[in-house]
Design a protein around this motif. Structure first.
Motif, short mmCIF file in Angstrom:
data_model
loop_
_atom_site.label_atom_id
_atom_site.label_comp_id
_atom_site.label_asym_id
_atom_site.label_seq_id
_atom_site.Cartn_x
_atom_site.Cartn_y
_atom_site.Cartn_z
N ARG A 239 0.82 -1.21 0.00
CA ARG A 239 0.00 0.00 0.00
C ARG A 239 0.86 1.27 0.00
N TYR A 240 2.09 1.17 0.50
CA TYR A 240 3.01 2.30 0.39
C TYR A 240 3.20 2.66 -1.09
N HIS A 241 3.38 1.65 -1.92
CA HIS A 241 3.62 1.91 -3.34
C HIS A 241 2.34 2.31 -4.07
N ALA A 242 1.18 1.86 -3.60
CA ALA A 242 -0.09 2.36 -4.16
C ALA A 242 -0.20 3.86 -3.88
N TRP A 243 0.10 4.24 -2.65
CA TRP A 243 0.06 5.67 -2.26
C TRP A 243 1.01 6.50 -3.11
N LYS A 244 2.25 6.08 -3.22
CA LYS A 244 3.25 6.87 -3.94
C LYS A 244 2.91 7.00 -5.43
N TYR A 245 2.40 5.93 -6.02
CA TYR A 245 2.03 5.99 -7.44
C TYR A 245 0.87 6.95 -7.66
N LEU A 246 -0.16 6.85 -6.82
CA LEU A 246 -1.32 7.72 -6.98
C LEU A 246 -0.99 9.16 -6.63
N LEU A 247 -0.09 9.35 -5.68
CA LEU A 247 0.35 10.71 -5.33
C LEU A 247 1.01 11.35 -6.55
N LYS A 248 1.87 10.63 -7.22
CA LYS A 248 2.53 11.16 -8.41
C LYS A 248 1.50 11.44 -9.52
N ALA A 249 0.57 10.51 -9.69
CA ALA A 249 -0.46 10.69 -10.72
C ALA A 249 -1.35 11.89 -10.42
N SER A 250 -1.55 12.18 -9.13
CA SER A 250 -2.45 13.28 -8.74
C SER A 250 -1.90 14.65 -9.14
N HIS A 251 -0.61 14.73 -9.41
CA HIS A 251 -0.04 16.00 -9.87
C HIS A 251 -0.57 16.37 -11.25
N THR A 252 -0.91 15.34 -12.03
CA THR A 252 -1.50 15.56 -13.35
C THR A 252 -3.02 15.46 -13.31
N TYR A 253 -3.54 14.60 -12.44
CA TYR A 253 -4.98 14.36 -12.34
C TYR A 253 -5.43 14.66 -10.91
N PRO A 254 -5.81 15.92 -10.62
CA PRO A 254 -6.14 16.34 -9.25
C PRO A 254 -7.27 15.54 -8.62
N GLU A 255 -8.11 14.90 -9.44
CA GLU A 255 -9.21 14.10 -8.88
C GLU A 255 -8.69 12.90 -8.09
N LEU A 256 -7.41 12.61 -8.21
CA LEU A 256 -6.83 11.48 -7.48
C LEU A 256 -6.18 11.90 -6.16
N ILE A 257 -6.23 13.19 -5.84
CA ILE A 257 -5.58 13.67 -4.60
C ILE A 257 -6.16 12.98 -3.37
N GLU A 258 -7.49 12.92 -3.29
CA GLU A 258 -8.13 12.31 -2.12
C GLU A 258 -7.87 10.81 -2.05
N VAL A 259 -7.79 10.16 -3.22
CA VAL A 259 -7.50 8.72 -3.23
C VAL A 259 -6.07 8.49 -2.73
N ALA A 260 -5.14 9.33 -3.18
CA ALA A 260 -3.76 9.20 -2.72
C ALA A 260 -3.67 9.39 -1.21
N LYS A 261 -4.39 10.37 -0.69
CA LYS A 261 -4.42 10.58 0.76
C LYS A 261 -4.98 9.35 1.48
N GLY A 262 -6.00 8.76 0.86
CA GLY A 262 -6.60 7.56 1.46
C GLY A 262 -5.61 6.42 1.54
N TYR A 263 -4.86 6.19 0.46
CA TYR A 263 -3.88 5.10 0.48
C TYR A 263 -2.72 5.40 1.41
N GLU A 264 -2.42 6.66 1.61
CA GLU A 264 -1.42 7.01 2.62
C GLU A 264 -1.90 6.58 4.00
N GLU A 265 -3.18 6.83 4.30
CA GLU A 265 -3.75 6.43 5.59
C GLU A 265 -3.76 4.91 5.74
N ILE A 266 -4.10 4.21 4.65
CA ILE A 266 -4.11 2.75 4.68
C ILE A 266 -2.71 2.24 5.01
N TYR A 267 -1.73 2.78 4.30
CA TYR A 267 -0.34 2.39 4.57
C TYR A 267 0.03 2.66 6.03
#
Length: 317
Positions: A239-267
């Motif tokens: 889940r650390y790597h799910a978070w980091k991948y989505l965090l990077k993607a969120s820089h281009t696709y802001p709709e993924l910001i909350e998902v990245a935050k969620g995976y950070e919490e899961i991790y």
């Protein structure tokens, strides 16, 4: 062919030391084969960063490898690479020699091209990396997930402790766009979360309940077992790597910001649970409840993350 000096320390970051051996081996292969400038992305784009399998009865570590092995090459292809793959499963003994000989030919050709195969059950029943071969001795050199370096005879490949053959060789980058890779990765995450991939154990979102329910005084009487560390460590690192991948993607696709935050919490929840079972704190019912709460919170948060992924505008493209 002289073996290469390859170490896990130059590969993907592993915050617990228990990152699943297939994506960990895959990321290292991409790096040392010079196929990617961002090899850690493959841990997510292969789908593995979003997967979870749980044997709710005993937390048997083998649950980590009871899935459709074709997910291995499909994950490589999803991440934007061509791939050669061969396997031979339990019920295919009639083709054992044929597949093994073909696999050895594939492996030698790959190593000659400075491509490093990911192979099942070398050293221990996990995935590891082939780092070279010696034709005169008819042996393959390997790097086990434990860090052990050794040799395995051609005749033993796929016939060790868990007699299954699985060889995955990433070959070259395709022209698949980063957006297409992201969209297909989201689809993989959703499919697994809903239990749409073959598995004999609890998997996807349902697996969190099986994992949470294991942490009772009935199952854990005196101390935490290696299996509790193995499970929590594996899924925290994934889940650390799910978070980091989505965090990077969120820089281009802001709709993924909350998902990245969620995976950070899961991790963070899974990592906290892992730290608890690895600590010197005296084992108690209160401590079990703390671990349960961390795992349960991770599962609840992943439900919301999958809901957000299902509603992302990216899937409408």
């Amino acid at each position: 062919m002289k073996k290469e000096d390859i170490k896990w320390t130059i590969g993907a970051y592993d915050p617990t030391g228990f990152l699943h051996s297939f994506p960990k081996s895959l990321a290292l292969s991409l790096k040392v084969s010079n196929l990617s400038d961002n090899p850690e992305d493959i841990i997510a784009t292969s789908g593995f960063a979003f997967r979870i399998w749980v044997d709710g009865k005993t937390l048997c570590p083998s649950a980590m490898s009871i899935f459709d092995f074709k997910l291995c090459h499909q994950g490589v292809e999803n991440g934007g690479y061509t791939c050669t793959y061969i396997d031979r499963l339990w019920d295919e003994q009639s083709v054992e020699e044929e597949r093994r000989l073909h696999a050895i030919k594939m492996i030698k050709e790959a190593v000659d091209s400075k491509l490093y195969p990911i192979v099942w059950d070398i050293g221990i029943p996990e995935w590891g990396l082939i780092t070279g071969y010696d034709e005169s001795k008819e042996t393959l050199s390997y790097l086990s997930i434990t860090g052990e370096e050794g040799n395995i005879a051609y005749t033993i490949l796929g016939r060790r402790e868990i007699p299954i053959l699985s060889v995955t060789i990433p070959k070259e980058k395709t022209d698949k766009s980063e957006e297409s890779i992201l969209i297909d990765t989201i689809k993989l995450a959703i499919r697994h979360a809903k239990g749409e991939e073959w598995c004999e154990n609890a998997d996807g979102l349902e697996a969190y309940k099986a994992l949470t329910d294991f942490f009772t005084t009935e199952n854990i009487k005196d101390s935490f077992s290696f299996s509790t560390q193995y499970y929590l460590g594996t899924y925290a690192s994934l889940r650390y790597h799910a978070w980091k991948y989505l965090l990077k993607a969120s820089h281009t696709y802001p709709e993924l910001i909350e998902v990245a935050k969620g995976y950070e919490e899961i991790y963070q929840n899974l990592k906290s649970a892992f730290d608890l079972v690895c600590s010197d704190i005296i084992h108690s019912e209160e401590m079990l409840m703390m671990v349960q709460n961390k795992v349960r919170s991770a599962g609840v948060r992943e439900v919301t993350c999958i809901d957000l992924l299902e509603s992302t505008p990216l899937l409408k493209k």
